[in-house]
Motif scaffolding. Structure first.
Motif, PDB file in Angstrom:
ATOM      1  N   ARG A   1       0.726  -1.303  -0.014  1.00  0.00           N
ATOM      2  CA  ARG A   1       0.056   0.127   0.145  1.00  0.00           C
ATOM      3  C   ARG A   1       0.749   1.323  -0.173  1.00  0.00           C
ATOM      4  O   ARG A   1       0.351   1.964  -0.031  1.00  0.00           O
ATOM      5  CB  ARG A   1      -0.865   0.052   0.963  1.00  0.00           C
ATOM      6  N   ILE A   2       2.325   1.161   0.067  1.00  0.00           N
ATOM      7  CA  ILE A   2       2.914   2.072   0.171  1.00  0.00           C
ATOM      8  C   ILE A   2       3.231   2.996  -1.268  1.00  0.00           C
ATOM      9  O   ILE A   2       3.556   2.027  -2.116  1.00  0.00           O
ATOM     10  CB  ILE A   2       4.347   2.026   0.797  1.00  0.00           C
ATOM     11  N   GLN A   3       3.027   4.335  -1.294  1.00  0.00           N
ATOM     12  CA  GLN A   3       3.099   4.738  -2.608  1.00  0.00           C
ATOM     13  C   GLN A   3       4.240   5.466  -2.836  1.00  0.00           C
ATOM     14  O   GLN A   3       5.165   5.089  -3.737  1.00  0.00           O
ATOM     15  CB  GLN A   3       2.072   5.987  -2.706  1.00  0.00           C
ATOM     16  N   ASN A   4       4.863   6.311  -2.119  1.00  0.00           N
ATOM     17  CA  ASN A   4       6.141   7.011  -2.075  1.00  0.00           C
ATOM     18  C   ASN A   4       6.936   6.621  -0.612  1.00  0.00           C
ATOM     19  O   ASN A   4       6.338   6.933   0.244  1.00  0.00           O
ATOM     20  CB  ASN A   4       5.898   8.477  -2.209  1.00  0.00           C
ATOM     21  N   VAL A   5       8.223   6.745  -0.779  1.00  0.00           N
ATOM     22  CA  VAL A   5       8.957   6.793   0.120  1.00  0.00           C
ATOM     23  C   VAL A   5       9.963   7.968  -0.059  1.00  0.00           C
ATOM     24  O   VAL A   5      10.834   8.048  -0.837  1.00  0.00           O
ATOM     25  CB  VAL A   5       9.991   5.450   0.415  1.00  0.00           C
ATOM     26  N   ASP A   6       9.815   9.052   0.766  1.00  0.00           N
ATOM     27  CA  ASP A   6      10.804  10.182   0.820  1.00  0.00           C
ATOM     28  C   ASP A   6      11.554  10.428   1.909  1.00  0.00           C
ATOM     29  O   ASP A   6      11.423  10.107   2.903  1.00  0.00           O
ATOM     30  CB  ASP A   6       9.619  11.545   0.752  1.00  0.00           C
TER      31      ASP A   6
ATOM     32  N   GLN B   1       0.131   7.173 -11.404  1.00  0.00           N
ATOM     33  CA  GLN B   1      -1.283   7.159 -12.045  1.00  0.00           C
ATOM     34  C   GLN B   1      -1.676   7.935 -12.999  1.00  0.00           C
ATOM     35  O   GLN B   1      -2.189   7.460 -13.942  1.00  0.00           O
ATOM     36  CB  GLN B   1      -2.055   8.043 -10.890  1.00  0.00           C
ATOM     37  N   ALA B   2      -0.584   8.980 -13.363  1.00  0.00           N
ATOM     38  CA  ALA B   2      -0.572   9.827 -14.558  1.00  0.00           C
ATOM     39  C   ALA B   2       0.499  10.648 -14.757  1.00  0.00           C
ATOM     40  O   ALA B   2       1.235  10.566 -13.828  1.00  0.00           O
ATOM     41  CB  ALA B   2      -1.850  10.837 -14.543  1.00  0.00           C
ATOM     42  N   LEU B   3       0.901  10.868 -16.133  1.00  0.00           N
ATOM     43  CA  LEU B   3       1.944  11.578 -16.360  1.00  0.00           C
ATOM     44  C   LEU B   3       1.510  12.877 -16.818  1.00  0.00           C
ATOM     45  O   LEU B   3       0.545  12.927 -17.523  1.00  0.00           O
ATOM     46  CB  LEU B   3       2.689  11.039 -17.479  1.00  0.00           C
ATOM     47  N   ARG B   4       2.366  14.075 -16.689  1.00  0.00           N
ATOM     48  CA  ARG B   4       1.874  15.344 -17.290  1.00  0.00           C
ATOM     49  C   ARG B   4       2.840  16.147 -17.681  1.00  0.00           C
ATOM     50  O   ARG B   4       4.057  16.159 -17.237  1.00  0.00           O
ATOM     51  CB  ARG B   4       1.632  16.385 -16.116  1.00  0.00           C
ATOM     52  N   ILE B   5       3.060  16.435 -19.059  1.00  0.00           N
ATOM     53  CA  ILE B   5       4.008  17.218 -19.985  1.00  0.00           C
ATOM     54  C   ILE B   5       3.619  18.314 -20.084  1.00  0.00           C
ATOM     55  O   ILE B   5       2.443  18.585 -20.828  1.00  0.00           O
ATOM     56  CB  ILE B   5       4.271  16.225 -21.134  1.00  0.00           C
ATOM     57  N   ALA B   6       4.045  19.356 -19.613  1.00  0.00           N
ATOM     58  CA  ALA B   6       3.562  20.659 -19.715  1.00  0.00           C
ATOM     59  C   ALA B   6       4.815  21.586 -20.502  1.00  0.00           C
ATOM     60  O   ALA B   6       5.841  21.234 -20.399  1.00  0.00           O
ATOM     61  CB  ALA B   6       3.275  21.194 -18.173  1.00  0.00           C
TER      62      ALA B   6
ATOM     63  N   SER C   1       5.748  15.856 -14.901  1.00  0.00           N
ATOM     64  CA  SER C   1       5.579  15.562 -13.531  1.00  0.00           C
ATOM     65  C   SER C   1       5.069  14.208 -13.590  1.00  0.00           C
ATOM     66  O   SER C   1       4.329  13.893 -14.510  1.00  0.00           O
ATOM     67  CB  SER C   1       4.727  16.566 -12.766  1.00  0.00           C
ATOM     68  N   ILE C   2       5.201  13.317 -12.622  1.00  0.00           N
ATOM     69  CA  ILE C   2       4.890  11.943 -12.284  1.00  0.00           C
ATOM     70  C   ILE C   2       3.970  11.966 -11.370  1.00  0.00           C
ATOM     71  O   ILE C   2       4.244  12.607 -10.134  1.00  0.00           O
ATOM     72  CB  ILE C   2       6.000  11.057 -12.091  1.00  0.00           C
ATOM     73  N   GLU C   3       2.549  11.447 -11.477  1.00  0.00           N
ATOM     74  CA  GLU C   3       1.718  11.637 -10.496  1.00  0.00           C
ATOM     75  C   GLU C   3       1.312  10.438  -9.700  1.00  0.00           C
ATOM     76  O   GLU C   3       1.061   9.108 -10.387  1.00  0.00           O
ATOM     77  CB  GLU C   3       0.453  12.065 -10.977  1.00  0.00           C
ATOM     78  N   THR C   4       1.203  10.308  -8.388  1.00  0.00           N
ATOM     79  CA  THR C   4       0.913   9.239  -7.793  1.00  0.00           C
ATOM     80  C   THR C   4      -0.352   9.520  -6.836  1.00  0.00           C
ATOM     81  O   THR C   4      -0.579  10.851  -6.635  1.00  0.00           O
ATOM     82  CB  THR C   4       1.995   8.482  -6.908  1.00  0.00           C
ATOM     83  N   ALA C   5      -0.795   8.934  -6.054  1.00  0.00           N
ATOM     84  CA  ALA C   5      -2.203   9.001  -5.436  1.00  0.00           C
ATOM     85  C   ALA C   5      -1.632   9.122  -3.823  1.00  0.00           C
ATOM     86  O   ALA C   5      -2.360   9.399  -2.950  1.00  0.00           O
ATOM     87  CB  ALA C   5      -2.968   7.930  -5.321  1.00  0.00           C
ATOM     88  N   GLY C   6      -0.278   9.162  -3.611  1.00  0.00           N
ATOM     89  CA  GLY C   6       0.149   9.449  -2.166  1.00  0.00           C
ATOM     90  C   GLY C   6       0.075  10.738  -1.504  1.00  0.00           C
ATOM     91  O   GLY C   6      -0.155  10.687  -0.425  1.00  0.00           O
ATOM     92  N   TYR C   7       0.022  11.852  -2.443  1.00  0.00           N
ATOM     93  CA  TYR C   7       0.076  13.037  -1.599  1.00  0.00           C
ATOM     94  C   TYR C   7      -1.400  13.546  -1.553  1.00  0.00           C
ATOM     95  O   TYR C   7      -2.396  13.845  -2.338  1.00  0.00           O
ATOM     96  CB  TYR C   7       0.707  14.022  -2.156  1.00  0.00           C
ATOM     97  N   ALA C   8      -1.957  13.875  -0.382  1.00  0.00           N
ATOM     98  CA  ALA C   8      -3.258  14.134  -0.035  1.00  0.00           C
ATOM     99  C   ALA C   8      -3.452  15.666  -0.467  1.00  0.00           C
ATOM    100  O   ALA C   8      -2.590  16.544  -0.540  1.00  0.00           O
ATOM    101  CB  ALA C   8      -3.560  14.246   1.461  1.00  0.00           C
ATOM    102  N   PRO C   9      -4.654  15.982  -0.728  1.00  0.00           N
ATOM    103  CA  PRO C   9      -4.710  17.343  -1.304  1.00  0.00           C
ATOM    104  C   PRO C   9      -4.305  18.535  -0.593  1.00  0.00           C
ATOM    105  O   PRO C   9      -3.853  19.564  -1.128  1.00  0.00           O
ATOM    106  CB  PRO C   9      -6.226  17.408  -1.332  1.00  0.00           C
TER     107      PRO C   9
ATOM    108  N   ALA D   1      -6.959   8.735  -9.791  1.00  0.00           N
ATOM    109  CA  ALA D   1      -6.668   8.821  -8.178  1.00  0.00           C
ATOM    110  C   ALA D   1      -5.503   9.840  -7.910  1.00  0.00           C
ATOM    111  O   ALA D   1      -4.935   9.884  -6.890  1.00  0.00           O
ATOM    112  CB  ALA D   1      -6.690   7.635  -7.350  1.00  0.00           C
ATOM    113  N   GLY D   2      -4.908  10.338  -9.046  1.00  0.00           N
ATOM    114  CA  GLY D   2      -3.803  11.079  -9.160  1.00  0.00           C
ATOM    115  C   GLY D   2      -4.108  12.434  -8.135  1.00  0.00           C
ATOM    116  O   GLY D   2      -5.050  12.986  -7.963  1.00  0.00           O
ATOM    117  N   GLY D   3      -2.931  12.897  -7.396  1.00  0.00           N
ATOM    118  CA  GLY D   3      -3.238  14.171  -6.795  1.00  0.00           C
ATOM    119  C   GLY D   3      -3.556  15.432  -7.412  1.00  0.00           C
ATOM    120  O   GLY D   3      -3.961  16.128  -7.197  1.00  0.00           O
ATOM    121  N   GLY D   4      -2.883  15.518  -8.554  1.00  0.00           N
ATOM    122  CA  GLY D   4      -3.055  16.697  -9.264  1.00  0.00           C
ATOM    123  C   GLY D   4      -4.344  17.057 -10.047  1.00  0.00           C
ATOM    124  O   GLY D   4      -4.718  18.153 -10.218  1.00  0.00           O
ATOM    125  N   SER D   5      -5.009  16.132 -10.073  1.00  0.00           N
ATOM    126  CA  SER D   5      -6.632  16.336 -10.405  1.00  0.00           C
ATOM    127  C   SER D   5      -7.150  17.207  -9.624  1.00  0.00           C
ATOM    128  O   SER D   5      -8.314  17.927 -10.049  1.00  0.00           O
ATOM    129  CB  SER D   5      -7.394  15.027 -10.673  1.00  0.00           C
TER     130      SER D   5
END
Lengths: 154, 624
Positions: free
Chosen positions: B87-92, B286-291, B305-313, B460-464
């Motif tokens: 269940r672990i998304q990221n380890v920082d 979850q998603a990739l974003r190229i800006a 940017s690389i998106e995961t569901a790990g970071y809360a809003p 479920a990505g955080g950026g949405s």
């Protein structure tokens, strides 16, 4: 399952809400009349316009609302000004609530809330169900979600 | 495992430094209190803080078990937390200058749930932080190898990744790192040059607006020209300072940025003063974003940017994309993005051309409003200004509408949906079908008039949260309905593929002899698989007598060329048959290597003893 519509009594809830909003918005105008800042017809006109818009919106909203459980997804079709059709794949359902607010209890209705892990359509609410209908829908969705056997993909 | 001992004084000082500063001011303002009182109070506060931190240190304990990371913490109110590895998304890991000087690092583990960081370990030694990061990844890979990614390339990659993991995993090093991206000095300079911190301007403008009357009273006889010149120089200076500050912040943030792939995991590192490093499992992306924006496009640059569901809003936009590549040449960005999600070569479908009229009308209305405002001002002031001047903007309307149309689009790849939106800040969003949570089809009144609709693929990505969903905007209604149904269908297929792969892996795991894969697979595919990903349990499920051979097979590529993933969820030694132990309530298998575990439980007893002491201290604390 064919397309389902809401219980007609849900219009009462929405009309009540429209009346409440109209009353809240009209109150400052009425206050201004009390202090002789505005002619008397202003709050009446504002109130009447808001009320008719609100009631019309509530009635149209009821006529637009429909939902359907198909083989692999829950479909919702709703919205008067902006029409929104949401597809919730059954494999993505996280959990399902049935709930009853005070007004809903007053008119003997309940609603069902479907949660997904998505960030935007995270919770999808189906209002205007009978209490038995809401628990049946909850159980049905639970059963289908378990049968779909998905991972949440997060 | 315990925290680093250095963390005790560091945490204590961190906590009370604010109080000490306040005391300093109090003493300055009340000289009659005297230095002695202040020093006494400060000393008491520091002592209390140190005492608390000692208790915290003694109480804080974390342990890497077979399938969870257990953290028990808390001095007054205690908490035991178990975080399943899968269940672990990221380890920082982050280390500020001071933390680097005294040799500690902060570790944060994110899962998809909750509103804050779920596992926060403050602080451990840098080596231990790295070990934790690697170990969590290794155990997770071992535990959830069955739920590999969708897509054939992904599967191949996951397989080879797990293969190397199995090969090297024995000596606890983990797979080799392969560098994907390292920022070059030129790119770093460009990031700095393009970073402009507007917040400072706002702050200074706010402050100076208050000070203008004060200043003007000091210079009563200055000419208007001089004042204007000063103002221009001042504003110019403000911009320059903002720009330099923004550049400095960006430079220190992205100094030494590098992104690498290790097995099934992306690792990043960055920062000059405060070093950040972290890991993102590719299966959690979850998603990739190229800006990009017009300036970057002209120069051939973009950011990713690389998106995961790990970071809360609530955790702030900056944290949301820790692994964002700030800037790189466009083809490099796309190459990198394809390394993470192999989405092929996009050919975007544009909305119908008639929709340009809609944008043209919209912009024309905006211009009309501007003209009306100008007319209103002119009417109010009567200054004889050319109020119709904003109408000249009408000339810009057709190209603007065309550009807006031109930069919209979507593309259905083999495994991904790509959408593109925006001219000034154009974003291409890559969403794997498997990650779609629900599909929303929305049509406003105006869109219905044009017979178009917007399709949003929600993930479920955080950026949405920031409103940058993967949206195909303004497509003809029937095309939009097709898209909606296609997305639903592709999601269904992707989920089915995942399940199929998961079940197949389980079958390999369950029956090591592997007599006839095809028959067995179809036979078992329908079985409920609620505990398939529990690596340890499924290992126990296999006949323990054969597990020795299985281990040997795993360490190198088998003759048939099929690389099987490493399923060992633990360091258990399966070389000898397990012994069945009756604990009274239930029977458990005990492998020879588990016998060492009893001595560990002895350690646990000691811990219990020490925690008794802490309870006593806690009682003291409570009395305070």
């Amino acid at each position: 399952m064919t397309t389902q519509t809401l219980h007609p009594r849900v219009q009462v809830v929405w009309v009540l809400r429209a009346v409440l909003i109209a009353a809240v918005v009209t109150a400052p105008f009425a206050g201004a009349v009390y202090f002789d800042r505005l002619p008397e017809w202003v709050p009446i006109a504002v109130g009447a316009v808001l009320l008719s818009l609100g009631v019309a919106h509530a009635l149209l909203r009821y006529r637009r609302w429909s939902y359907e459980i198909r083989e692999d997804a829950l479909y919702l079709d709703r919205g008067v000004v902006t029409q929104v059709r949401t597809t919730v794949p059954l494999v993505r359902i996280q959990h399902v609530d049935s709930r009853r607010g005070p007004v809903e209890r007053g008119v003997g209705l309940a609603s069902c809330v479907v949660y997904t892990a998505g960030s935007r359509g995270a919770d999808v609410r189906i209002p205007g169900l009978t209490p038995e209908g809401a628990s049946d829908l909850r159980e049905e969705l639970k059963r289908l979600a378990i049968r779909a056997d998905g991972e949440d993909a997060v | 495992m315990k925290l680093a001992p250095q963390s005790v004084p560091y945490r204590a000082l961190q906590k009370v430094s604010g109080i000490v500063v306040i005391l300093f001011f109090v003493v300055n303002n009340n000289p009659d209190w005297g230095f002695a009182v202040a020093a006494g109070v400060a000393g008491a506060v520091v002592l209390a803080a140190v005492g608390y931190e000692v208790a915290y240190y003694r109480r804080f304990d974390y342990e890497l078990t077979d399938d969870t990371l257990d953290i028990s913490s808390g001095v007054i109110s205690r908490r035991e937390r178990e975080i399943p590895y899968r269940r672990i998304q990221n380890v920082d890991v982050s280390r500020s200058v001071i933390q680097r000087a005294i040799g500690v690092a902060a570790v944060d583990l994110e899962t998809a749930g909750g509103s804050s960081t779920e596992g926060s370990i403050r602080f451990v030694t840098p080596d231990e932080a790295t070990r934790l990061q690697r170990e969590v990844q290794r155990r997770k890979a071992a535990g959830s190898a069955g739920s590999a990614r969708a897509g054939d390339e992904d599967a191949g990659r996951a397989g080879s990744g797990a293969g190397t993991g199995a090969g090297v995993g024995a000596d606890r090093v983990g797979p080799d790192e392969e560098e994907l991206f390292a920022i070059s000095p030129g790119e770093l300079a460009l990031v700095g040059a393009l970073s402009f911190d507007g917040r400072l301007i706002g702050l200074l403008a706010f402050l100076s607006s208050g000070s203008v009357p004060v200043l003007s009273s000091f210079i009563p006889d200055a000419s208007a020209v001089a004042l204007t010149a000063t103002a221009i120089v001042g504003v110019g200076g403000l911009f320059l300072v903002s720009w330099v500050l923004g550049a400095g912040v960006a430079f220190t943030n992205y100094y030494g940025f590098r992104l690498s792939r290790a097995g099934d995991e992306l690792r990043y590192e960055r920062g000059l003063f405060r070093r950040y490093s972290g890991s993102i499992p590719t299966e959690k992306v979850q998603a990739l974003r190229i800006a990009d924006n017009p300036a970057k496009r002209a120069l051939g640059y973009a950011s990713l940017s690389i998106e995961t569901a790990g970071y809360a809003p609530g955790q702030g936009g900056e944290q949301g994309s820790q692994a964002a590549v700030p800037i790189a040449t466009t083809d490099r960005v796309y190459r990198l993005a394809r390394e993470v999600e192999s989405f092929g070569d996009p050919q975007f479908n544009r909305p119908p051309k008639r929709i340009r009229w809609r944008y043209a009308f919209r912009y024309a209305i905006v211009v009309g409003v501007l003209v009306a405002i100008a007319f209103g001002i002119e009417w109010f002031l009567g200054a004889g200004l050319p109020w119709y001047a904003p109408a000249a903007l009408l000339l810009a309307v057709p190209p603007a509408a065309h550009l807006k149309w031109r930069h919209r689009g979507y593309w259905l790849g083999e495994d991904h949906l790509l959408t593109r939106n925006g001219f000034w800040s154009r974003t291409v969003t890559v969403v794997p079908y498997y990650r779609i949570q629900n599909v929303i089809d929305a049509r406003t009144v105006f869109q219905r008039r044009w017979d178009v609709a917007t399709i949003v693929a929600d993930t479920a990505g955080g950026g949405s949260i920031a409103g940058s969903d993967a949206a195909a905007v303004d497509f003809a209604t029937d095309e939009a309905v097709d898209l909606r149904e296609t997305l639903r269908e592709r999601l269904r297929i992707a989920v089915a593929e995942h399940r199929d792969r998961r079940d197949r892996f389980e079958w390999f795991d369950g029956d090591a002899e592997g007599a006839d894969p095809v028959d067995e697979q179809t036979g078992e595919a329908d079985e409920p698989t609620s505990d398939t990903n529990d690596g340890e349990r499924s290992d126990d499920g296999g006949e323990s007598g054969e597990s020795g051979e299985r281990d040997e097979d795993r360490s190198d590529t088998p003759d048939d060329g099929v690389i099987r993933p490493d399923f060992s969820g633990s360091d258990r030694d399966y070389s000898e048959p397990a012994e069945r132990i009756d604990t009274g309530d239930y029977a458990v298998d005990r492998n020879p290597s588990d016998v060492g575990g009893t001595s560990e439980s002895g350690d646990g007893d000691e811990d219990n003893d020490s925690s008794d002491d802490e309870k006593a201290e806690d009682a003291d604390d409570d009395e305070k």
